[in-house]
Design an enzyme around this catalytic site. Structure first.
Site, PDB file in Angstrom:
ATOM      1  N   ARG A   1       6.630  -7.757   8.177  1.00 62.51           N
ATOM      2  CA  ARG A   1       6.209  -8.408   6.916  1.00 62.51           C
ATOM      3  C   ARG A   1       7.251  -9.471   6.612  1.00 62.51           C
ATOM      4  O   ARG A   1       8.427  -9.166   6.431  1.00 62.51           O
ATOM      5  CB  ARG A   1       6.121  -7.399   5.774  1.00 62.51           C
ATOM      6  CG  ARG A   1       5.989  -8.086   4.424  1.00 62.51           C
ATOM      7  CD  ARG A   1       5.619  -7.177   3.303  1.00 62.51           C
ATOM      8  NE  ARG A   1       4.217  -6.804   3.383  1.00 62.51           N
ATOM      9  CZ  ARG A   1       3.529  -6.253   2.366  1.00 62.51           C
ATOM     10  NH1 ARG A   1       4.123  -6.021   1.209  1.00 62.51           N
ATOM     11  NH2 ARG A   1       2.262  -5.945   2.508  1.00 62.51           N
TER      12      ARG A   1
ATOM     13  N   HIS B   1      -3.003 -11.662   5.764  1.00 64.93           N
ATOM     14  CA  HIS B   1      -2.731 -10.226   5.559  1.00 64.93           C
ATOM     15  C   HIS B   1      -3.858  -9.447   6.265  1.00 64.93           C
ATOM     16  O   HIS B   1      -4.681  -8.786   5.632  1.00 64.93           O
ATOM     17  CB  HIS B   1      -2.704  -9.920   4.063  1.00 64.93           C
ATOM     18  CG  HIS B   1      -2.102  -8.586   3.714  1.00 64.93           C
ATOM     19  ND1 HIS B   1      -1.536  -7.741   4.655  1.00 64.93           N
ATOM     20  CD2 HIS B   1      -1.976  -7.945   2.516  1.00 64.93           C
ATOM     21  CE1 HIS B   1      -1.087  -6.645   4.045  1.00 64.93           C
ATOM     22  NE2 HIS B   1      -1.347  -6.739   2.757  1.00 64.93           N
TER      23      HIS B   1
ATOM     24  N   GLN C   1      -4.765  -5.598   5.634  1.00 60.41           N
ATOM     25  CA  GLN C   1      -5.439  -5.280   4.379  1.00 60.41           C
ATOM     26  C   GLN C   1      -6.944  -5.521   4.498  1.00 60.41           C
ATOM     27  O   GLN C   1      -7.753  -4.706   4.035  1.00 60.41           O
ATOM     28  CB  GLN C   1      -4.863  -6.130   3.238  1.00 60.41           C
ATOM     29  CG  GLN C   1      -5.462  -5.809   1.897  1.00 60.41           C
ATOM     30  CD  GLN C   1      -5.055  -4.441   1.386  1.00 60.41           C
ATOM     31  OE1 GLN C   1      -3.880  -4.137   1.302  1.00 60.41           O
ATOM     32  NE2 GLN C   1      -6.023  -3.584   1.049  1.00 60.41           N
TER      33      GLN C   1
ATOM     34  N   ASP D   1      -6.806 -10.898  -6.355  1.00 66.54           N
ATOM     35  CA  ASP D   1      -5.422 -10.562  -6.019  1.00 66.54           C
ATOM     36  C   ASP D   1      -4.541 -11.220  -7.074  1.00 66.54           C
ATOM     37  O   ASP D   1      -5.022 -12.024  -7.887  1.00 66.54           O
ATOM     38  CB  ASP D   1      -5.129 -11.100  -4.600  1.00 66.54           C
ATOM     39  CG  ASP D   1      -3.786 -10.655  -4.038  1.00 66.54           C
ATOM     40  OD1 ASP D   1      -3.143  -9.769  -4.631  1.00 66.54           O
ATOM     41  OD2 ASP D   1      -3.374 -11.202  -2.997  1.00 66.54           O
TER      42      ASP D   1
ATOM     43  N   CYS E   1      -6.185  -5.532  -3.444  1.00 67.40           N
ATOM     44  CA  CYS E   1      -5.267  -4.962  -2.438  1.00 67.40           C
ATOM     45  C   CYS E   1      -4.105  -4.218  -3.079  1.00 67.40           C
ATOM     46  O   CYS E   1      -3.478  -3.395  -2.419  1.00 67.40           O
ATOM     47  CB  CYS E   1      -4.767  -6.052  -1.498  1.00 67.40           C
ATOM     48  SG  CYS E   1      -3.723  -7.290  -2.274  1.00 67.40           S
TER      49      CYS E   1
ATOM     50  N   ARG F   1      -5.839   1.992   4.242  1.00 65.74           N
ATOM     51  CA  ARG F   1      -4.774   1.324   5.018  1.00 65.74           C
ATOM     52  C   ARG F   1      -4.242   2.298   6.057  1.00 65.74           C
ATOM     53  O   ARG F   1      -4.001   1.932   7.209  1.00 65.74           O
ATOM     54  CB  ARG F   1      -3.625   0.878   4.100  1.00 65.74           C
ATOM     55  CG  ARG F   1      -3.945  -0.243   3.128  1.00 65.74           C
ATOM     56  CD  ARG F   1      -4.112  -1.582   3.819  1.00 65.74           C
ATOM     57  NE  ARG F   1      -2.941  -1.995   4.572  1.00 65.74           N
ATOM     58  CZ  ARG F   1      -1.874  -2.604   4.054  1.00 65.74           C
ATOM     59  NH1 ARG F   1      -1.832  -2.890   2.769  1.00 65.74           N
ATOM     60  NH2 ARG F   1      -0.858  -2.973   4.825  1.00 65.74           N
TER      61      ARG F   1
HETATM   62  N1  NVA Z   1      -1.115 -11.942  -1.951  1.00 67.21           N
HETATM   63  C1  NVA Z   1      -0.134 -10.918  -2.220  1.00 67.21           C
HETATM   64  C2  NVA Z   1      -0.535  -9.649  -1.539  1.00 67.21           C
HETATM   65  C3  NVA Z   1       0.385  -8.494  -1.793  1.00 67.21           C
HETATM   66  C4  NVA Z   1      -0.014  -7.261  -1.039  1.00 67.21           C
HETATM   67  C5  NVA Z   1       1.238 -11.360  -1.766  1.00 67.21           C
HETATM   68  O1  NVA Z   1       1.337 -11.975  -0.703  1.00 67.21           O
HETATM   69  O2  NVA Z   1       2.205 -11.107  -2.480  1.00 67.21           O
HETATM   70  N1   CP Z   2      -1.535  -4.241  -0.459  1.00 69.55           N
HETATM   71  C1   CP Z   2      -0.311  -4.189   0.062  1.00 69.55           C
HETATM   72  O1   CP Z   2      -0.039  -4.734   1.137  1.00 69.55           O
HETATM   73  O2   CP Z   2       0.587  -3.472  -0.670  1.00 69.55           O
HETATM   74  P1   CP Z   2       2.167  -3.442  -0.505  1.00 69.55           P
HETATM   75  O3   CP Z   2       2.674  -4.806  -0.859  1.00 69.55           O
HETATM   76  O4   CP Z   2       2.624  -2.396  -1.466  1.00 69.55           O
HETATM   77  O5   CP Z   2       2.510  -3.107   0.921  1.00 69.55           O
END
Ligand code: NVA
Ligand code: CP
Length: 314
Positions: free
Chosen positions: A108, A135, A138, A228, A268, A296
């Site tokens: 990540r 992502h 997800q 989101d 998500c 997930r």
């Molecule tokens: N779009 C959000 C998703 C978090 C799971 C981000 O990238 O922060």
């Molecule tokens: N939806 C998701 O990826 O959650 P986290 O940021 O908690 O991993």
């Protein structure tokens, strides 16, 4: 260790074909059913997953770590703050080292180029656990959740209300591969960038996409409404401007009422009630956000199994 010389990576949703998704979703259902029966499913005994986090996470860490444990393997958590990755060790060198010690890597991070450079130098499969651009894990869980509740997603319409972010661009890839439509509604300046640097929206994705200025119009008759946060990780400096720009783009109960009566709501998570979603929606009867979060775990177990073992029938 079992070095794999032509590893299969999962860096974008488009890395798997429709047939492979059919297999992975079937495996997800099987793995989930076994989990619910407390039946062991351990095809990855003695395998190790390294999880590299450069951004925060709750669900992604939990689901990958618990998932690898349940598959019979082990997971190692590494963050860039207290590893050499945070002190400038080249990503290419890190990939060489990681992939000589573990069987699978999940990352990540910020730029998609980072997971691509890592994968290019890795002997083992690399999974994108979220980047600024995509992502995919997800959306894997989200599509499975839709199928679980409503059957095939082919020909259905998903409405995305809010920011054109990493989630939305992964939904677009899924729409092109699995044959469903996406309605997008977002404010000026935060819309879909068809020519996004490095990752333009393909002609096949554009064919599935309709853009709206009004969230209500975008949701009329749709089968799934999803949204989101307005400010994704890495964009915190824009928070005040985004809060202002996104006013009017909340998924409210009034917006939900315009969707198909059997429409589902997904997010998500983490969510901000009163910003991108009204509490009555996310906590209401059409919301499947807890199934979505749980899935997930099951979907990524199927994905890890597939990347390491290919298609199996046990
Ligand atoms: N779009 C959000 C998703 C978090 C799971 C981000 O990238 O922060
Ligand atoms: N939806 C998701 O990826 O959650 P986290 O940021 O908690 O991993």
């Amino acid at each position: 260790m079992s070095p794999c010389h032509s590893p299969r990576h999962y860096l974008q949703f488009s890395d798997l074909s429709a047939d492979e998704y059919a297999y992975v979703f079937a495996r997800t259902a099987l793995i989930k059913a076994k989990f619910k029966r407390y039946e062991m499913h351990q095809p990855l005994v003695d395998r190790t997953l390294a999880m590299i986090f450069e951004k925060h996470s709750t669900r992604t860490r939990l689901s990958f770590e618990a998932g690898m444990h349940q598959l019979g393997g082990a997971a190692i958590y590494i963050n860039t703050r207290d590893s050499q990755l945070g002190r400038g060790e080249p990503i290419e060198d890190a990939a060489q080292v990681f992939s000589r010690m573990v069987d699978l890597v999940m990352i990540r991070t910020y730029g998609q180029d980072i997971v691509e450079r890592f994968a290019a130098h890795s002997r083992v499969p690399v999974i994108n656990g979220l980047t600024n651009e995509f992502h995919p894990c997800q959306i894997l869980a989200d599509v499975f959740t839709f199928i679980e509740h409503r059957g095939s997603i082919q020909g259905k319409t998903v409405a995305w209300v809010g920011d054109a972010n990493n989630m939305l661009y992964s939904w677009l890839q899924a729409a092109a591969i699995l044959g469903f439509n996406v309605h997008f509604a977002g404010p000026d300046g935060y819309g879909v960038d068809l020519n996004r640097a490095g990752y333009p929206v393909s002609a096949a994705e554009q064919a599935q996409l309709r853009c709206f200025t009004d969230p209500v119009e975008a949701c009329v008759g749709v089968h799934l409404v999803t949204t989101d946060v307005w400010t994704s990780m890495g964009y915190e400096a824009e928070n005040a401007a985004r809060l202002k720009a996104f006013q009017g783009f909340m998924v409210s109960e009034a917006v939900m009422r315009r969707a198909d009566p059997r429409a589902l709501f997904m997010h998500c998570l983490p969510a901000h009630r009163g910003e991108e979603v009204e509490a009555g929606v996310i906590d209401g009867p059409q919301s499947v956000v807890w199934d979505e979060a749980e899935n997930r775990l099951h979907a990524q177990k199927a994905l890890m199994e597939f990347l390491l073992l290919g298609q199996i029938d046990s």
